[in-house]
Design a protein around this motif. Structure first.
Motif, PDB file in Angstrom:
ATOM      1  N   GLY A  26      31.412  28.273  44.586  1.00 13.84           N
ATOM      2  CA  GLY A  26      31.451  29.528  45.312  1.00 13.84           C
ATOM      3  C   GLY A  26      31.704  29.374  46.795  1.00 13.84           C
ATOM      4  O   GLY A  26      32.173  30.305  47.451  1.00 13.84           O
ATOM      5  N   ARG A  27      31.339  28.216  47.347  1.00 16.03           N
ATOM      6  CA  ARG A  27      31.562  27.970  48.774  1.00 16.03           C
ATOM      7  C   ARG A  27      31.427  26.478  49.024  1.00 16.03           C
ATOM      8  O   ARG A  27      30.613  25.810  48.404  1.00 16.03           O
ATOM      9  N   THR A  28      32.211  25.984  49.967  1.00 18.82           N
ATOM     10  CA  THR A  28      32.078  24.587  50.310  1.00 18.82           C
ATOM     11  C   THR A  28      30.764  24.347  51.055  1.00 18.82           C
ATOM     12  O   THR A  28      30.323  25.174  51.866  1.00 18.82           O
ATOM     13  N   LEU A  29      30.148  23.217  50.757  1.00 21.11           N
ATOM     14  CA  LEU A  29      28.872  22.869  51.380  1.00 21.11           C
ATOM     15  C   LEU A  29      29.045  22.040  52.642  1.00 21.11           C
ATOM     16  O   LEU A  29      28.061  21.719  53.312  1.00 21.11           O
ATOM     17  N   ARG A  67      11.425   5.397  48.976  1.00 27.80           N
ATOM     18  CA  ARG A  67      11.632   5.424  47.529  1.00 27.80           C
ATOM     19  C   ARG A  67      12.791   6.343  47.130  1.00 27.80           C
ATOM     20  O   ARG A  67      13.479   6.068  46.149  1.00 27.80           O
ATOM     21  N   PHE A  68      12.975   7.423  47.854  1.00 30.69           N
ATOM     22  CA  PHE A  68      14.025   8.398  47.540  1.00 30.69           C
ATOM     23  C   PHE A  68      15.145   8.306  48.567  1.00 30.69           C
ATOM     24  O   PHE A  68      14.904   8.021  49.745  1.00 30.69           O
ATOM     25  N   THR A  69      16.365   8.604  48.103  1.00 34.24           N
ATOM     26  CA  THR A  69      17.523   8.627  48.995  1.00 34.24           C
ATOM     27  C   THR A  69      18.359   9.866  48.703  1.00 34.24           C
ATOM     28  O   THR A  69      18.770  10.078  47.558  1.00 34.24           O
ATOM     29  N   ILE A  70      18.589  10.655  49.728  1.00 32.72           N
ATOM     30  CA  ILE A  70      19.458  11.815  49.603  1.00 32.72           C
ATOM     31  C   ILE A  70      20.848  11.452  50.114  1.00 32.72           C
ATOM     32  O   ILE A  70      20.990  10.711  51.087  1.00 32.72           O
ATOM     33  N   SER A  71      21.856  11.973  49.424  1.00 29.81           N
ATOM     34  CA  SER A  71      23.233  11.727  49.850  1.00 29.81           C
ATOM     35  C   SER A  71      24.079  12.929  49.441  1.00 29.81           C
ATOM     36  O   SER A  71      23.629  13.795  48.696  1.00 29.81           O
ATOM     37  N   ARG A  72      25.287  12.954  49.965  1.00 35.05           N
ATOM     38  CA  ARG A  72      26.174  14.064  49.627  1.00 35.05           C
ATOM     39  C   ARG A  72      27.608  13.583  49.538  1.00 35.05           C
ATOM     40  O   ARG A  72      28.000  12.644  50.232  1.00 35.05           O
ATOM     41  N   ASP A  73      28.373  14.253  48.688  1.00 36.90           N
ATOM     42  CA  ASP A  73      29.801  13.996  48.545  1.00 36.90           C
ATOM     43  C   ASP A  73      30.473  15.348  48.757  1.00 36.90           C
ATOM     44  O   ASP A  73      30.535  16.176  47.836  1.00 36.90           O
ATOM     45  N   ASN A  74      30.953  15.566  49.965  1.00 34.77           N
ATOM     46  CA  ASN A  74      31.531  16.874  50.278  1.00 34.77           C
ATOM     47  C   ASN A  74      32.805  17.137  49.478  1.00 34.77           C
ATOM     48  O   ASN A  74      33.121  18.295  49.185  1.00 34.77           O
ATOM     49  N   ALA A  75      33.523  16.094  49.125  1.00 38.54           N
ATOM     50  CA  ALA A  75      34.739  16.284  48.333  1.00 38.54           C
ATOM     51  C   ALA A  75      34.411  16.837  46.953  1.00 38.54           C
ATOM     52  O   ALA A  75      35.202  17.599  46.379  1.00 38.54           O
ATOM     53  N   LYS A  76      33.247  16.471  46.442  1.00 44.01           N
ATOM     54  CA  LYS A  76      32.813  16.959  45.129  1.00 44.01           C
ATOM     55  C   LYS A  76      31.866  18.151  45.245  1.00 44.01           C
ATOM     56  O   LYS A  76      31.403  18.674  44.227  1.00 44.01           O
TER      57      LYS A  76
END
Length: 124
Positions: A26-29, A67-76
């Protein structure tokens, strides 16, 4: 409108790992911060991790740091939460949320769209 769909939850033994995904439509993040929150039964929703939009600076709750890792792939148009060394106290419904701006926040009020949540259960 933005739709966020989480996946990857499940049942895992203590010490195990899970990787949650949050796919948006619905919208790019790309211009917005993203966050993960969780809510255990009888408890309030709490901040887990967040990531800013461009420089991808990350923030974590003390309870998950290391222990946790957040990441993002804007292309996806997808955000991830890698969870390692899981503990029974990590059991909760995990929600991803889209930030209202590019700035990260630990306050749920800083987010304007939420997914439906995915259950994570860690057995001892």
């Amino acid at each position: 409108q933005v739709q966020l769909v989480e996946s990857g939850g499940g049942l895992v033994q203590a010490g195990g790992s899970l990787r949650l995904s949050c796919a948006a439509s619905g919208r790019t993040l790309s211009g917005y911060a993203m966050g993960w929150f969780r809510q255990a039964p009888g408890k309030e929703r709490e901040f887990v991790a967040s990531i800013t939009s461009s420089v991808r600076r990350t923030y974590y709750a003390d309870s998950v740091k290391g222990r946790f890792t957040i990441s993002r792939d804007n292309a996806k148009n997808t955000v991830y939460l890698q969870m390692n060394s899981l503990k029974p106290e990590d059991t909760a419904v995990y929600y991803c949320a889209k930030g209202a701006s590019s700035y990260s926040s630990a306050n749920p009020r800083g987010y304007d769209y939420w997914g439906q949540g995915t259950q994570v259960t860690v057995s001892s």
